[in-house]
Design a protein around this motif. Structure first.
Motif, PDB file in Angstrom:
ATOM      1  N   SER A  33       0.825  -1.221   0.000  1.00  0.00           N
ATOM      2  CA  SER A  33       0.000   0.000   0.000  1.00  0.00           C
ATOM      3  C   SER A  33       0.853   1.262   0.000  1.00  0.00           C
ATOM      4  O   SER A  33       0.450   2.271  -0.585  1.00  0.00           O
ATOM      5  CB  SER A  33      -0.974  -0.010   1.170  1.00  0.00           C
ATOM      6  OG  SER A  33      -0.279  -0.070   2.394  1.00  0.00           O
ATOM      7  N   THR A  43      -8.765   3.823  -5.145  1.00  0.00           N
ATOM      8  CA  THR A  43      -9.648   2.886  -5.846  1.00  0.00           C
ATOM      9  C   THR A  43      -9.608   1.491  -5.241  1.00  0.00           C
ATOM     10  O   THR A  43     -10.500   0.689  -5.488  1.00  0.00           O
ATOM     11  CB  THR A  43      -9.291   2.790  -7.340  1.00  0.00           C
ATOM     12  OG1 THR A  43      -7.963   2.273  -7.471  1.00  0.00           O
ATOM     13  CG2 THR A  43      -9.395   4.148  -8.021  1.00  0.00           C
ATOM     14  N   LEU A  44      -8.580   1.216  -4.445  1.00  0.00           N
ATOM     15  CA  LEU A  44      -8.425  -0.128  -3.868  1.00  0.00           C
ATOM     16  C   LEU A  44      -8.567  -0.129  -2.351  1.00  0.00           C
ATOM     17  O   LEU A  44      -8.145  -1.064  -1.691  1.00  0.00           O
ATOM     18  CB  LEU A  44      -7.052  -0.699  -4.261  1.00  0.00           C
ATOM     19  CG  LEU A  44      -6.780  -0.833  -5.751  1.00  0.00           C
ATOM     20  CD1 LEU A  44      -5.336  -1.232  -5.992  1.00  0.00           C
ATOM     21  CD2 LEU A  44      -7.716  -1.845  -6.382  1.00  0.00           C
ATOM     22  N   ARG A  45      -9.172   0.895  -1.778  1.00  0.00           N
ATOM     23  CA  ARG A  45      -9.240   0.999  -0.323  1.00  0.00           C
ATOM     24  C   ARG A  45     -10.112  -0.069   0.325  1.00  0.00           C
ATOM     25  O   ARG A  45     -10.012  -0.314   1.524  1.00  0.00           O
ATOM     26  CB  ARG A  45      -9.680   2.384   0.094  1.00  0.00           C
ATOM     27  CG  ARG A  45     -11.067   2.737  -0.324  1.00  0.00           C
ATOM     28  CD  ARG A  45     -11.468   4.121   0.115  1.00  0.00           C
ATOM     29  NE  ARG A  45     -12.606   4.497  -0.707  1.00  0.00           N
ATOM     30  CZ  ARG A  45     -12.919   5.700  -1.029  1.00  0.00           C
ATOM     31  NH1 ARG A  45     -12.184   6.684  -0.597  1.00  0.00           N
ATOM     32  NH2 ARG A  45     -13.947   5.941  -1.787  1.00  0.00           N
ATOM     33  N   GLU A  46     -10.977  -0.733  -0.451  1.00  0.00           N
ATOM     34  CA  GLU A  46     -11.810  -1.794   0.133  1.00  0.00           C
ATOM     35  C   GLU A  46     -11.010  -3.065   0.405  1.00  0.00           C
ATOM     36  O   GLU A  46     -11.460  -3.944   1.138  1.00  0.00           O
ATOM     37  CB  GLU A  46     -13.010  -2.110  -0.769  1.00  0.00           C
ATOM     38  CG  GLU A  46     -12.679  -2.830  -2.058  1.00  0.00           C
ATOM     39  CD  GLU A  46     -12.257  -1.904  -3.194  1.00  0.00           C
ATOM     40  OE1 GLU A  46     -11.886  -2.414  -4.252  1.00  0.00           O
ATOM     41  OE2 GLU A  46     -12.278  -0.682  -3.027  1.00  0.00           O
ATOM     42  N   CYS A  47      -9.820  -3.161  -0.153  1.00  0.00           N
ATOM     43  CA  CYS A  47      -8.962  -4.329   0.093  1.00  0.00           C
ATOM     44  C   CYS A  47      -8.259  -4.148   1.429  1.00  0.00           C
ATOM     45  O   CYS A  47      -7.521  -3.185   1.630  1.00  0.00           O
ATOM     46  CB  CYS A  47      -7.929  -4.467  -1.018  1.00  0.00           C
ATOM     47  SG  CYS A  47      -8.642  -4.698  -2.640  1.00  0.00           S
ATOM     48  N   LEU A  53      -5.340  -7.211  -1.930  1.00  0.00           N
ATOM     49  CA  LEU A  53      -4.788  -6.018  -2.561  1.00  0.00           C
ATOM     50  C   LEU A  53      -3.941  -6.397  -3.766  1.00  0.00           C
ATOM     51  O   LEU A  53      -4.054  -5.803  -4.837  1.00  0.00           O
ATOM     52  CB  LEU A  53      -3.964  -5.229  -1.539  1.00  0.00           C
ATOM     53  CG  LEU A  53      -3.336  -3.931  -2.001  1.00  0.00           C
ATOM     54  CD1 LEU A  53      -4.408  -2.958  -2.490  1.00  0.00           C
ATOM     55  CD2 LEU A  53      -2.530  -3.306  -0.871  1.00  0.00           C
ATOM     56  N   ALA A  56      -6.143  -7.571  -6.641  1.00  0.00           N
ATOM     57  CA  ALA A  56      -6.834  -6.437  -7.263  1.00  0.00           C
ATOM     58  C   ALA A  56      -5.880  -5.653  -8.166  1.00  0.00           C
ATOM     59  O   ALA A  56      -6.269  -5.209  -9.249  1.00  0.00           O
ATOM     60  CB  ALA A  56      -7.416  -5.526  -6.189  1.00  0.00           C
ATOM     61  N   LEU A  57      -4.635  -5.490  -7.742  1.00  0.00           N
ATOM     62  CA  LEU A  57      -3.643  -4.790  -8.568  1.00  0.00           C
ATOM     63  C   LEU A  57      -3.337  -5.560  -9.845  1.00  0.00           C
ATOM     64  O   LEU A  57      -3.248  -4.980 -10.926  1.00  0.00           O
ATOM     65  CB  LEU A  57      -2.350  -4.569  -7.778  1.00  0.00           C
ATOM     66  CG  LEU A  57      -2.391  -3.466  -6.740  1.00  0.00           C
ATOM     67  CD1 LEU A  57      -1.169  -3.539  -5.839  1.00  0.00           C
ATOM     68  CD2 LEU A  57      -2.493  -2.111  -7.412  1.00  0.00           C
ATOM     69  N   LYS A  60      -6.306  -5.193 -12.117  1.00  0.00           N
ATOM     70  CA  LYS A  60      -6.444  -3.822 -12.623  1.00  0.00           C
ATOM     71  C   LYS A  60      -5.406  -3.507 -13.698  1.00  0.00           C
ATOM     72  O   LYS A  60      -5.717  -2.896 -14.716  1.00  0.00           O
ATOM     73  CB  LYS A  60      -6.327  -2.830 -11.476  1.00  0.00           C
ATOM     74  CG  LYS A  60      -6.508  -1.380 -11.883  1.00  0.00           C
ATOM     75  CD  LYS A  60      -6.477  -0.481 -10.661  1.00  0.00           C
ATOM     76  CE  LYS A  60      -6.674   0.957 -11.013  1.00  0.00           C
ATOM     77  NZ  LYS A  60      -8.053   1.336 -11.191  1.00  0.00           N
TER      78      LYS A  60
END
Length: 156
Positions: A33, A43-47, A53, A56-57, A60
């Motif tokens: 992070s 955009t990825l704060r829910e991870c 995380l 998601a990266l 994305k």
């Protein structure tokens, strides 16, 4: 074996191992992070876990299978169309060529060294034709021993 783990391992040891594991997960999340720019991090704060995380990266920025295939096709096309840009230096050509090869390798496109070397020599400016022909005739382009570094040194 007991309900708390192996009979010969004390419960405190198992708890300590779990704590160490959780600490490592938290460190991994922190490292990932911290490396993100603020707009990407938003955009990825829910991870909330490192694995989530990371996944998601990857999704994305690497994309799904269709996006990967499209990127491979695009890079192959860019390699095939690679050429000298009028007004640019040969050093900038070599830098662009190396960046393109690095991107191709990152998505799994591996070209033969002879194909890469020939493409580089063919993309040199028109004024370099005699030099490129000399290099082609004096260097065996079909061996794996002819590395780009040697070729770069001959060009420069």
């Amino acid at each position: 074996m007991t309900p708390n783990g192996p009979a010969d391992v004390p419960l405190e040891s198992l708890i300590d191992n779990d704590k160490k594991l959780m600490l490592n997960y938290e460190k991994a999340y922190g490292v990932i992070s911290v490396c993100l720019s603020t707009d990407i991090a938003q955009t990825l704060r829910e991870c909330t876990a490192a694995k989530g995380l990371w996944d998601a990266l990857v999704e994305k920025f690497e994309g799904n299978l269709d996006m990967k295939e499209s990127r491979i096709e695009m890079l192959n096309g860019e390699f095939n169309m690679f050429n000298h840009i009028q007004g640019k230096t040969v050093t900038s050509l070599l830098n662009r060529f190396e960046a393109l090869n690095n991107m191709m390798r990152s998505v799994g496109i591996i070209k033969e060294m002879s194909e890469i070397n020939k493409k580089l020599l063919n993309s040199l400016p028109y004024t370099w034709n005699s030099g490129a022909i000399t290099i082609k005739r004096t260097t065996n382009m079909n061996t794996k021993n002819t590395h780009r570094v040697d070729l770069y040194n001959q060009i420069i």
